[in-house]
Enzyme design. Sequence first.
Site: not given
Length: 240
Positions: A168, A216
Amino acid sequence: MWWKHLQDEQRDFHYYKMVVEKLFQIFPPIPTFGKSSSDRIKTCAVVGNSVNLKGSGYGHLIDLNDAIIRMNFAQIRGYEADVGTKTTHHVMYPESASDLDDTTKLVLFPFKIQDIEWLIKAFTTGFYGRSNPPIKSKIRANKDLVMVISPAFMRYVHEIWLQRKRAYPSTGFMVLVLALHVCDQVSVFGFGADSDGNWSHYFETLRNKRLKTGVHPGEDEYAMIQLLANKKTIKFYKGL
Ligand code: C5P
């Protein structure tokens, strides 16, 4: 619910809706600060926590903006020349919560239902649930200046801006996209890995040398920031 697979959320959408209803009993559904929420902000500084701020001397430039958005464990004291002194919005999670002064807006990006429950309890009875790492049970901040971003926004950034890369988006990248939606002019500070590719912070010495950009898509985010800068959609201050 999109975040179910992210955070092993056990509870269903019905429960989520109940918690959100409770949320709006405590916090004003339409923030009462400033002008109406449809008004855009003229100039915004999005301030990430990159080590490249150190020695940058950007403090003055950052403080010139109408909105100055900081996040997580951002520090000011001792770093004023490089990061400025003002904060209008502080983005946080329960895990990175800190007390705010009476004029700073608290912006929560909830990642799971418990994050919303935490917000309610941190302002009322106190939160004493289990969590790892441990989180603050109470928070000092202005209840009328609380904003909660819909989890749908996170999904939008993940899918549309980052083609679902990695787990994410990072906090900073989500804040940057949020700023693009609400500010006329966005200046970006404090983004970028150190020379080893780690997302180290300006306010501490990195302990985990294998951090890289965590879960990430750091490289994709950085490439997108550069693209936006090249197109003059944002002003990007790369630091040192
Ligand atoms: O580490 P933390 O999430 O608190 O930092 C805030 C944001 O700043 C990150 O989510 C990331 O987007 C950005 N950052 C960065 N380069 C670093 C450190 C942080 O781009 N070295």
